[in-house]
Design an enzyme around this catalytic site. Structure first.
Site, short mmCIF file in Angstrom:
data_model
loop_
_atom_site.label_atom_id
_atom_site.label_comp_id
_atom_site.label_asym_id
_atom_site.label_seq_id
_atom_site.Cartn_x
_atom_site.Cartn_y
_atom_site.Cartn_z
N ARG A 115 0.82 -1.24 0.00
CA ARG A 115 0.00 0.00 0.00
C ARG A 115 0.84 1.27 0.00
NH1 ARG A 115 -3.14 -2.98 3.45
NH2 ARG A 115 -5.02 -3.79 2.46
N LYS A 137 3.13 11.60 -11.55
CA LYS A 137 2.36 10.61 -12.33
C LYS A 137 3.21 9.36 -12.56
CE LYS A 137 0.76 12.68 -16.12
NZ LYS A 137 -0.13 12.90 -17.28
N GLU A 179 11.58 18.09 -25.43
CA GLU A 179 10.74 18.47 -24.28
C GLU A 179 11.27 19.76 -23.63
OE1 GLU A 179 8.01 16.74 -23.91
OE2 GLU A 179 8.42 14.73 -24.69
N LYS A 230 8.08 22.67 -15.72
CA LYS A 230 7.21 21.54 -15.40
C LYS A 230 6.71 21.69 -13.96
CE LYS A 230 5.71 17.07 -15.47
NZ LYS A 230 5.61 15.84 -16.17
N GLU A 240 -3.99 17.07 -12.66
CA GLU A 240 -4.27 17.11 -14.10
C GLU A 240 -5.74 17.37 -14.41
OE1 GLU A 240 -2.99 13.67 -16.37
OE2 GLU A 240 -2.22 15.03 -17.89
N ARG A 244 -2.48 21.63 -16.63
CA ARG A 244 -1.45 20.65 -16.97
C ARG A 244 -1.52 20.23 -18.43
NH1 ARG A 244 0.61 16.82 -12.13
NH2 ARG A 244 1.70 15.25 -13.27
N ASN A 248 1.12 19.18 -22.99
CA ASN A 248 0.94 18.38 -24.20
C ASN A 248 1.15 19.17 -25.48
OD1 ASN A 248 0.39 15.86 -23.03
ND2 ASN A 248 -1.63 16.61 -22.45
N HIS A 251 2.00 17.43 -28.66
CA HIS A 251 1.79 16.01 -28.43
C HIS A 251 0.56 15.44 -29.14
CE1 HIS A 251 5.02 16.37 -25.61
NE2 HIS A 251 4.94 15.11 -25.24
N HIS A 255 1.78 12.30 -31.01
CA HIS A 255 1.28 10.94 -30.79
C HIS A 255 0.75 10.34 -32.09
CE1 HIS A 255 0.72 11.85 -26.24
NE2 HIS A 255 1.90 11.30 -26.48
N HIS A 267 9.54 9.28 -29.80
CA HIS A 267 8.60 10.22 -29.18
C HIS A 267 9.09 11.67 -29.30
CE1 HIS A 267 5.70 11.84 -26.37
NE2 HIS A 267 6.69 12.40 -25.70
N1 LIG Z 1 5.19 10.27 -15.57
C1 LIG Z 1 5.22 11.30 -16.38
O1 LIG Z 1 4.76 12.39 -16.04
C2 LIG Z 1 5.84 11.13 -17.73
C3 LIG Z 1 6.10 12.26 -18.53
C4 LIG Z 1 6.72 12.07 -19.76
C5 LIG Z 1 7.05 10.79 -20.19
N2 LIG Z 1 6.77 9.71 -19.38
C6 LIG Z 1 7.12 8.35 -19.81
O2 LIG Z 1 8.52 8.28 -19.96
C7 LIG Z 1 8.82 7.22 -20.89
C8 LIG Z 1 9.90 7.70 -21.82
O3 LIG Z 1 11.06 7.99 -21.08
P1 LIG Z 1 12.51 7.90 -21.74
O4 LIG Z 1 12.53 8.65 -23.00
O5 LIG Z 1 13.49 8.19 -20.69
O6 LIG Z 1 12.56 6.36 -22.18
P2 LIG Z 1 13.35 5.08 -21.59
O7 LIG Z 1 13.17 5.00 -20.13
O8 LIG Z 1 12.92 3.94 -22.41
O9 LIG Z 1 14.87 5.45 -21.88
C9 LIG Z 1 15.31 5.53 -23.22
C10 LIG Z 1 16.48 4.56 -23.47
O10 LIG Z 1 17.66 5.12 -22.90
C11 LIG Z 1 18.27 4.20 -22.01
N3 LIG Z 1 18.92 5.02 -20.99
C12 LIG Z 1 18.34 5.82 -20.08
N4 LIG Z 1 19.27 6.50 -19.40
C13 LIG Z 1 20.46 6.12 -19.89
C14 LIG Z 1 21.81 6.50 -19.62
N5 LIG Z 1 22.09 7.43 -18.71
N6 LIG Z 1 22.80 5.88 -20.29
C15 LIG Z 1 22.50 4.95 -21.24
N7 LIG Z 1 21.26 4.58 -21.58
C16 LIG Z 1 20.25 5.16 -20.90
C17 LIG Z 1 17.14 3.31 -21.53
O11 LIG Z 1 17.62 2.06 -21.09
C18 LIG Z 1 16.31 3.19 -22.80
O12 LIG Z 1 16.86 2.22 -23.65
C19 LIG Z 1 7.52 6.86 -21.57
O13 LIG Z 1 7.07 5.63 -21.08
C20 LIG Z 1 6.56 7.97 -21.15
O14 LIG Z 1 5.24 7.54 -21.06
C21 LIG Z 1 6.17 9.87 -18.17
ZN LIG Z 2 6.54 14.00 -24.35
#
Ligand SMILES: NC(=O)c1ccc[n+]([C@@H]2O[C@H](COP(=O)([O-])OP(=O)(O)OC[C@H]3O[C@@H](n4cnc5c(N)ncnc54)[C@H](O)[C@@H]3O)[C@@H](O)[C@H]2O)c1
Ligand SMILES: [Zn+2]
Length: 366
Positions: A115, A137, A179, A230, A240, A244, A248, A251, A255, A267
């Site tokens: 929990r 989030k 971003e 942010k 949200e 918020r 996007n 986006h 998307h 992305h």
């Molecule tokens: N929670 C939120 O508010 C929020 C906001 C935006 C995006 N997201 C989510 O974030 C995700 C995308 O994040 P991302 O772009 O970081 O993708 P990811 O976590 O898949 O990382 C991208 C790639 O880089 C590698 N990597 C990360 N850091 C590294 C480093 N320092 N050295 C070498 N390799 C490294 C990872 O292993 C992966 O292969 C999506 O799932 C998206 O939905 C969430």
């Molecule tokens: Zn984004």
């Protein structure tokens, strides 16, 4: 600013606040920075764990395969099993060490395991630093779509160790920059100007635009300013319900481009195209000056990001994909439009013909 300085921000949320640290050499200082006691369970992925997990004095390191396709309930269940097997109780702290995928999965695990247990974010991708790790989030994807299950879970601290960016692949770095540029466009004209010129690195990197994207690593201050945008948006709308949505920007288009290209377009790259499309549509509807699109394109190009939609993307197919986006409101397409840099608004009042004209105008000419 010297490379050794650490920037600290505070994020307020409905039940408290937490610090965000941006700087170098921070991972070994996690316990002190996050004021955490008790065992640390580091959740990471197969790329990041082998590089950085040993810098955290963890009781246990649990690793998921890297990649969005593993952002699933199955991965969450696997982590629950391993946490129980390691005997971790409610005194444990879950540490997310990785990009946004790890942050979202580990945050959801931390929100639900027993929990809820303490949670610390150590984002290692630029996208996770400036976007995913701040705001609370968390969640996972379902076969039906992205981020369909989740929870709000505020961390104890966010620790962005910039040393980790040295191993981040260049396309991922560029994706994070999309971003950062988005955040400048949403609320910080100075940040946007800085990205358009001036010095980019804080450790002797190139001042020119001719090097690789790695040579254009953004300065700590740029990353911190992007996080601040942010932070300000999520503080104003923690659950949200309104403002918020401006996060996007780019986006709705982005998307759709990701979907229609079968996720061949990353992305961040799709968001870059989406930012150009948002400017084009804003000018077409008379909200923004026509020159804004060119300014945005110039900044995106400087950071090695694309500005045109792949020629294979039919405007009608993109429009249809937008219709499936869950960010629709009352069945109408919702767009974030610009009046100028730092001045954005949300509207559902956009004619499809204008959207189609923008999509057509921005398609790569073969
Ligand atoms: N929670 C939120 O508010 C929020 C906001 C935006 C995006 N997201 C989510 O974030 C995700 C995308 O994040 P991302 O772009 O970081 O993708 P990811 O976590 O898949 O990382 C991208 C790639 O880089 C590698 N990597 C990360 N850091 C590294 C480093 N320092 N050295 C070498 N390799 C490294 C990872 O292993 C992966 O292969 C999506 O799932 C998206 O939905 C969430
Ligand atoms: Zn984004």
């Amino acid at each position: 600013m010297t490379a050794a300085e650490t920037i600290q921000l505070t994020v307020n949320h409905p039940t408290g606040h937490y610090p965000v640290y941006v700087g170098h050499g921070l991972l070994p200082r996690l316990r002190q920075l996050a004021s955490s006691r008790g065992p640390l369970a580091v959740l990471t992925d197969s790329n990041v764990g082998p590089l950085y997990a040993d810098q955290l004095a963890a009781s246990v390191v649990l690793t998921m395969p890297a990649g969005e396709r593993h952002k699933t309930l199955a991965t969450v269940a696997h982590f629950y099993d391993q946490l129980l097997a390691a005997g971790l109780d409610r005194g444990a702290t879950i540490v997310a060490l990785g990009g946004g995928v790890v942050g979202d999965v580990a945050g959801f695990v931390a929100a639900t395991y027993l929990r809820g247990v303490n949670f610390v974010q150590c984002p290692t991708s630029l996208l996770a630093m400036v976007d995913a790790s701040v705001g609370g989030k968390t969640g996972v994807d379902l076969p039906q779509g992205k981020n369909l299950v989740g929870a709000f879970k505020q961390p104890q601290a966010v620790i962005a160790d910039l040393d980790t960016l040295t191993t981040l692949p260049a396309p991922e770095l560029a994706a994070g920059m999309a971003e950062v540029i988005k955040h400048g466009l949403i609320a910080n004209p100075d940040l946007f100007e800085q990205l358009d010129g001036g010095r980019r690195t804080n450790d002797g990197g190139s001042d020119t635009f001719t090097g690789s994207v790695q040579a254009l690593r953004p300065a700590a201050a740029v990353i911190a300013t992007a996080i601040q945008v942010k932070r300000d948006v999520v503080e104003a709308d923690p659950f949200e319900q309104g403002r918020r949505a401006v996060l996007n920007l780019g986006h709705t288009f982005g998307h759709a481009i990701e979907q229609v290209t079968g996720y061949e377009t990353g992305h961040g790259q799709a968001v870059a195209m989406g930012l150009v499309a948002a400017a084009n549509l804003s000018a077409r509807l008379g909200y923004a000056p026509p020159a804004l699109q060119g300014r945005i394109e110039r900044v995106l190009q400087r950071w090695h990001l694309p500005t045109r939609i792949p020629s294979g993307c039919q405007p009608a197919a993109l429009l249809q994909a937008m219709g499936r986006d869950k960010k629709k409101l009352d069945g109408r397409l919702r767009f974030i439009l610009l009046r100028d840099v730092g001045d954005v608004f949300v509207t559902s009042d956009v004619a499809e013909t204008a959207v189609l004209a923008t999509l057509q105008a921005l398609r790569e000419k073969i």
